[in-house]
Structure formats: C-alpha cells, structure tokens
Design a protein around this motif. Structure first.
Motif, PDB file in Angstrom:
ATOM      1  N   TRP A  10      88.640 -22.096  42.906  1.00 25.98           N
ATOM      2  CA  TRP A  10      88.130 -21.053  42.816  1.00 25.98           C
ATOM      3  C   TRP A  10      86.604 -20.847  42.538  1.00 25.98           C
ATOM      4  O   TRP A  10      86.060 -21.899  41.847  1.00 25.98           O
ATOM      5  N   LYS A  11      85.788 -19.553  42.906  1.00 24.61           N
ATOM      6  CA  LYS A  11      84.528 -19.520  42.791  1.00 24.61           C
ATOM      7  C   LYS A  11      84.439 -18.160  41.750  1.00 24.61           C
ATOM      8  O   LYS A  11      84.963 -17.247  42.539  1.00 24.61           O
ATOM      9  N   TYR A  12      83.359 -18.417  41.028  1.00 25.48           N
ATOM     10  CA  TYR A  12      83.236 -16.940  40.281  1.00 25.48           C
ATOM     11  C   TYR A  12      82.612 -16.053  41.183  1.00 25.48           C
ATOM     12  O   TYR A  12      81.724 -16.393  41.944  1.00 25.48           O
ATOM     13  N   LEU A  13      83.082 -14.656  41.297  1.00 23.99           N
ATOM     14  CA  LEU A  13      82.431 -13.681  42.100  1.00 23.99           C
ATOM     15  C   LEU A  13      81.770 -12.741  41.287  1.00 23.99           C
ATOM     16  O   LEU A  13      80.456 -12.470  41.610  1.00 23.99           O
ATOM     17  N   LYS A  14      82.021 -12.094  40.217  1.00 20.59           N
ATOM     18  CA  LYS A  14      81.281 -11.195  39.448  1.00 20.59           C
ATOM     19  C   LYS A  14      82.472 -10.941  38.376  1.00 20.59           C
ATOM     20  O   LYS A  14      83.592 -11.237  38.032  1.00 20.59           O
ATOM     21  N   THR A  15      81.763 -10.103  37.183  1.00 23.17           N
ATOM     22  CA  THR A  15      82.488  -9.979  35.950  1.00 23.17           C
ATOM     23  C   THR A  15      82.622  -8.133  35.972  1.00 23.17           C
ATOM     24  O   THR A  15      81.747  -7.481  36.282  1.00 23.17           O
ATOM     25  N   ALA A  16      83.879  -7.736  35.911  1.00 23.66           N
ATOM     26  CA  ALA A  16      84.207  -6.507  36.109  1.00 23.66           C
ATOM     27  C   ALA A  16      83.809  -5.886  34.476  1.00 23.66           C
ATOM     28  O   ALA A  16      84.256  -6.624  33.850  1.00 23.66           O
ATOM     29  N   ASP A  17      83.490  -4.815  34.468  1.00 24.76           N
ATOM     30  CA  ASP A  17      83.246  -4.323  33.199  1.00 24.76           C
ATOM     31  C   ASP A  17      84.478  -4.079  32.417  1.00 24.76           C
ATOM     32  O   ASP A  17      84.523  -3.819  31.175  1.00 24.76           O
ATOM     33  N   ASN A  18      85.723  -3.618  33.137  1.00 31.38           N
ATOM     34  CA  ASN A  18      86.813  -3.373  32.249  1.00 31.38           C
ATOM     35  C   ASN A  18      87.834  -3.438  33.060  1.00 31.38           C
ATOM     36  O   ASN A  18      87.861  -3.955  34.602  1.00 31.38           O
ATOM     37  N   PHE A  20      89.873  -1.244  34.834  1.00 28.56           N
ATOM     38  CA  PHE A  20      89.954  -0.313  35.787  1.00 28.56           C
ATOM     39  C   PHE A  20      89.097  -0.840  37.149  1.00 28.56           C
ATOM     40  O   PHE A  20      89.515  -0.675  38.090  1.00 28.56           O
ATOM     41  N   GLU A  21      87.861  -1.326  36.620  1.00 28.85           N
ATOM     42  CA  GLU A  21      87.171  -1.808  37.604  1.00 28.85           C
ATOM     43  C   GLU A  21      87.560  -3.154  38.299  1.00 28.85           C
ATOM     44  O   GLU A  21      87.745  -3.341  39.624  1.00 28.85           O
ATOM     45  N   PHE A  22      88.295  -3.921  37.588  1.00 27.70           N
ATOM     46  CA  PHE A  22      88.855  -5.234  38.150  1.00 27.70           C
ATOM     47  C   PHE A  22      90.138  -4.834  39.129  1.00 27.70           C
ATOM     48  O   PHE A  22      90.080  -5.203  40.229  1.00 27.70           O
ATOM     49  N   ASN A  23      90.715  -3.880  38.584  1.00 24.83           N
ATOM     50  CA  ASN A  23      92.101  -3.145  39.624  1.00 24.83           C
ATOM     51  C   ASN A  23      91.363  -2.768  40.865  1.00 24.83           C
ATOM     52  O   ASN A  23      91.922  -2.913  41.823  1.00 24.83           O
ATOM     53  N   ILE A  24      90.115  -1.998  40.783  1.00 24.86           N
ATOM     54  CA  ILE A  24      89.737  -1.368  42.008  1.00 24.86           C
ATOM     55  C   ILE A  24      89.179  -2.760  42.959  1.00 24.86           C
ATOM     56  O   ILE A  24      89.535  -2.700  44.057  1.00 24.86           O
ATOM     57  N   ILE A  25      88.536  -3.620  42.194  1.00 27.67           N
ATOM     58  CA  ILE A  25      87.925  -4.676  43.183  1.00 27.67           C
ATOM     59  C   ILE A  25      89.185  -5.702  43.761  1.00 27.67           C
ATOM     60  O   ILE A  25      89.173  -5.972  44.793  1.00 27.67           O
ATOM     61  N   LYS A  26      90.067  -5.851  42.763  1.00 26.82           N
ATOM     62  CA  LYS A  26      91.112  -6.671  43.285  1.00 26.82           C
ATOM     63  C   LYS A  26      91.883  -5.799  44.552  1.00 26.82           C
ATOM     64  O   LYS A  26      92.516  -6.581  45.372  1.00 26.82           O
ATOM     65  N   GLY A  27      92.370  -4.889  44.228  1.00 27.82           N
ATOM     66  CA  GLY A  27      92.926  -3.803  45.367  1.00 27.82           C
ATOM     67  C   GLY A  27      92.182  -4.065  46.770  1.00 27.82           C
ATOM     68  O   GLY A  27      92.569  -4.314  47.692  1.00 27.82           O
ATOM     69  N   LYS A  28      90.930  -3.748  46.670  1.00 26.95           N
ATOM     70  CA  LYS A  28      89.853  -4.072  48.052  1.00 26.95           C
ATOM     71  C   LYS A  28      90.143  -5.496  48.504  1.00 26.95           C
ATOM     72  O   LYS A  28      90.168  -5.617  49.637  1.00 26.95           O
ATOM     73  N   GLU A  72      82.852 -13.710  52.432  1.00 29.32           N
ATOM     74  CA  GLU A  72      83.832 -12.389  52.679  1.00 29.32           C
ATOM     75  C   GLU A  72      83.920 -11.560  51.385  1.00 29.32           C
ATOM     76  O   GLU A  72      83.757 -10.431  51.577  1.00 29.32           O
ATOM     77  N   ALA A  73      84.351 -11.962  50.352  1.00 30.27           N
ATOM     78  CA  ALA A  73      84.538 -11.463  49.398  1.00 30.27           C
ATOM     79  C   ALA A  73      83.193 -10.622  48.939  1.00 30.27           C
ATOM     80  O   ALA A  73      83.394  -9.458  48.336  1.00 30.27           O
ATOM     81  N   LEU A  74      82.215 -11.230  48.753  1.00 27.89           N
ATOM     82  CA  LEU A  74      81.191 -10.678  48.437  1.00 27.89           C
ATOM     83  C   LEU A  74      80.660  -9.411  49.085  1.00 27.89           C
ATOM     84  O   LEU A  74      80.111  -8.462  48.671  1.00 27.89           O
ATOM     85  N   GLU A  75      80.661  -9.647  50.363  1.00 28.30           N
ATOM     86  CA  GLU A  75      80.506  -8.328  51.334  1.00 28.30           C
ATOM     87  C   GLU A  75      81.186  -7.374  51.215  1.00 28.30           C
ATOM     88  O   GLU A  75      80.945  -6.488  51.124  1.00 28.30           O
ATOM     89  N   ILE A  76      82.557  -7.486  50.880  1.00 24.80           N
ATOM     90  CA  ILE A  76      83.652  -6.413  50.666  1.00 24.80           C
ATOM     91  C   ILE A  76      83.218  -5.723  49.423  1.00 24.80           C
ATOM     92  O   ILE A  76      83.034  -4.482  49.367  1.00 24.80           O
ATOM     93  N   ASN A  78      80.298  -5.525  47.871  1.00 22.77           N
ATOM     94  CA  ASN A  78      79.193  -4.810  48.003  1.00 22.77           C
ATOM     95  C   ASN A  78      79.060  -3.628  48.861  1.00 22.77           C
ATOM     96  O   ASN A  78      77.831  -3.126  49.260  1.00 22.77           O
ATOM     97  N   THR A  79      79.962  -3.417  49.588  1.00 25.74           N
ATOM     98  CA  THR A  79      80.250  -2.478  50.395  1.00 25.74           C
ATOM     99  C   THR A  79      80.221  -1.114  49.507  1.00 25.74           C
ATOM    100  O   THR A  79      81.252  -0.963  48.710  1.00 25.74           O
ATOM    101  N   GLU A  80      79.599  -0.173  49.969  1.00 26.68           N
ATOM    102  CA  GLU A  80      79.602   1.129  49.066  1.00 26.68           C
ATOM    103  C   GLU A  80      80.860   1.865  49.424  1.00 26.68           C
ATOM    104  O   GLU A  80      81.296   1.734  50.413  1.00 26.68           O
ATOM    105  N   VAL A  81      81.241   2.556  48.397  1.00 27.82           N
ATOM    106  CA  VAL A  81      82.729   3.261  48.316  1.00 27.82           C
ATOM    107  C   VAL A  81      82.395   4.831  48.241  1.00 27.82           C
ATOM    108  O   VAL A  81      81.402   5.154  47.520  1.00 27.82           O
ATOM    109  N   SER A  82      83.095   5.679  49.169  1.00 23.98           N
ATOM    110  CA  SER A  82      82.655   7.010  48.922  1.00 23.98           C
ATOM    111  C   SER A  82      83.109   7.490  47.669  1.00 23.98           C
ATOM    112  O   SER A  82      84.067   6.900  47.055  1.00 23.98           O
TER     113      SER A  82
END
Length: 106
Positions: A10-18, A20-28, A72-76, A78-82
């Motif tokens: 496992w490699k650290y990607l980022k820290t989600a603030d909460n 809700f944010e974690f679930n959005i990132i995990k889903g993507k 690949e995860a980093l690119e995903i 960092n892609t803007e979401v509408s």
C-alpha cells in the motif's frame, strides 16, 4: 484485513477531510478497478476512539492504494468533477445500491 488487501504493498495517496470525501474518492477509484483502504487519522488526542464516536464522519481519513496503481489513482483523483456529478454523488450518498439502480432505470 482480508487476503486481497494483504497481497498489496500500500502507498499513501492523500488524506480525505471526512468520511463523505473518502467515499467519493473510494467510489471513483473502485469504478476504475483500483482498490483502496482508508484509516482514520490519529489526531494526537488522548482518546481517538472517543473522538470517532463524537465526530463520526468528520474525522480525516488517510487513503492508501496499491503501489503499482498509485500513478493511475493520482490522475483519477486529480481529474475535476463537474458540479452535476458532485450533486448526484451527494444525493446518492447513503442510498443502497438497489435504490440507486432503480433511479437510473427511470
């Protein structure tokens, strides 16, 4: 930890603030076939377990991905979401898969 999680480096990607944010990132990430794990961040308080009970979904979460999928995860993420996608995700948050599928059929 299940067998699938144990086989990855496992490699650290980022820290989600909460949560809700974690679930959005995990889903993507999962939509793109990338496994991820989240761990509540230790805020250095006397009893972080009590903090989780009190703050619940407001605790920051460290997100890790398999090392070989890191770029690949980093690119995903960092892609803007509408705004429309964010609104849909917010409305779908907490719904069961069956509820979401039924709305998509309409």
């Amino acid at each position: 930890m299940d067998n699938q999680q144990e086989q990855y480096n496992w490699k650290y990607l980022k820290t989600a603030d909460n949560e809700f944010e974690f679930n959005i990132i995990k889903g993507k990430l999962e939509e793109n076939g990338i496994a991820c794990v989240g761990q509540g961040k230790d805020l250095g308080l006397i009893d972080s377990t009590l903090l989780n009970v009190i703050l619940g979904p407001c605790v920051p979460i460290d997100i890790k991905v398999p090392e070989d999928r890191y770029q690949e995860a980093l690119e995903i993420i960092n892609t803007e979401v509408s705004d429309e996608e964010l609104e849909k995700q917010a409305l779908d948050f907490g719904k069961t898969d069956d509820e979401t599928e039924n709305e998509d059929d309409k």
